[in-house]
Design a protein around this motif. Sequence first.
Motif, PDB file in Angstrom:
ATOM      1  N   ALA A  49      39.892 -15.616 114.970  1.00  0.00           N
ATOM      2  CA  ALA A  49      38.560 -15.032 114.808  1.00  0.00           C
ATOM      3  C   ALA A  49      38.455 -14.198 113.537  1.00  0.00           C
ATOM      4  O   ALA A  49      37.362 -13.727 113.198  1.00  0.00           O
ATOM      5  CB  ALA A  49      38.206 -14.182 116.027  1.00  0.00           C
TER       6      ALA A  49
ATOM      7  N   CYS B 296      42.933 -18.366 118.162  1.00  0.00           N
ATOM      8  CA  CYS B 296      42.172 -19.291 119.005  1.00  0.00           C
ATOM      9  C   CYS B 296      42.766 -20.687 119.031  1.00  0.00           C
ATOM     10  O   CYS B 296      42.178 -21.592 119.639  1.00  0.00           O
ATOM     11  CB  CYS B 296      40.726 -19.370 118.529  1.00  0.00           C
ATOM     12  SG  CYS B 296      40.534 -20.023 116.841  1.00  0.00           S
TER      13      CYS B 296
ATOM     14  N   CYS C  71      36.701 -19.812 116.840  1.00  0.00           N
ATOM     15  CA  CYS C  71      37.111 -19.688 118.243  1.00  0.00           C
ATOM     16  C   CYS C  71      37.663 -21.007 118.791  1.00  0.00           C
ATOM     17  O   CYS C  71      37.877 -21.130 120.002  1.00  0.00           O
ATOM     18  CB  CYS C  71      35.972 -19.170 119.119  1.00  0.00           C
ATOM     19  SG  CYS C  71      34.397 -20.027 118.970  1.00  0.00           S
TER      20      CYS C  71
END
Length: 403
Positions: A89, A72, A118
């Motif tokens: 994640a 992310c 995230c």
Amino acid sequence: MEGVEETLRTLSIARRLRPEEPAYLLDVALQPAASARGSALAVTCSDLSLHLHDNQTLALLGRYQGHTDTLCGVAFAHASPDVLFSASADGTVRVWDARQPGAYAVRVLTSDASHRYCSFDRSCDDRLLCAGTEQVDEEDSFLVFWDARVAGTKEAQGTGVLGVYSESHSDDVTQVRFHPSSKDRLASGSTDGLVNLFDLSRGSEDEALLATCNSGSSASTVVWAGEELTRILCLTHDEGLHLWDIGRLDTDEPLTVHSVGDARQLSPPGGGGASVDYLVGGMWLEDARRLVVVGGASGGTLHLMECDDKGLRLLSSLQGGHTSTVRCFLWDAVEEALFTGGEDGQLLLWKPGGEELTPGKRETMKSDSVLKLRSRPHKRHGHERRGGGGGGGGGERNSAQSL
């Protein structure tokens, strides 16, 4: 601005890298130019790997493996160009040595076992790291902080977490962005529709929260911009665009500089009917003092648009490059070069007057990539948003408050 317009208008493909194995390109970061080896480009991929490329030739220098879920975020340290961070994640932030591509992570940072990250960023002085989590237990989400100097080392206690904010967002924290020059300023965006501004020097979360702006939708991108870097650009997952001036917090002026609920309905002035099917992100060009928003068309064309008080104005359209959705881009002000990557798996380098050395382009892999499920979009929730709408003129005054 004429020089910048000319530079952007004359961008063309200088290098094109086609992957041997198809994978979406999700994020890109440029190594600070403080190494005798030159700068490298770090790219996160949907196959859970992190690639290192030469920023001039795009040649693959190596790859890192270790994450077990969607990446992310990726970033180099500002002052230590060989320190590379990535977040995932899988609940880890990993620290890599850019001098040793292919090696194991130097450090692994974690927090609570329930946390799935995230979003990620590091402060301008490299002292703080922050990751935003996905929603936990249907109502909570967190901003997790580490002291980058000790996190993951023997000096750190437990998981090495410096602190956690838990009250400011109620859904996935899709963006965390430290201020480019103020080490204690942080902006965060979430699928709960809120964009929060913090002054971390104030201590507790309640005291640190300076303002809350409501986009009225799921926030996907947050960018610091403006002459004094007091403006915040927010893009949403349904292609909305909001520009706020937080320098007006202590005045009676409305915070909203410009707002549009769906940029796909726009035909940017000077665009000759150019269509915008999705928004990729935004970038503040410090030298030109201009905010540029990058949008894309379904056929692969990219549009570079200036965004200010008057709305969007087309600066340049880039054609002949990608064949599917563009996921990431990066502007190199020193080299006057633009890097782009997307769901067709291609990494492109655009330069003024560039001439591609390897002509031709790869067919789209959007429909048949078996890896697409690993790069899921953020879910959208229909629950009531806190603080009212983020629409016109003074509408956000009730949802942006000085604490």
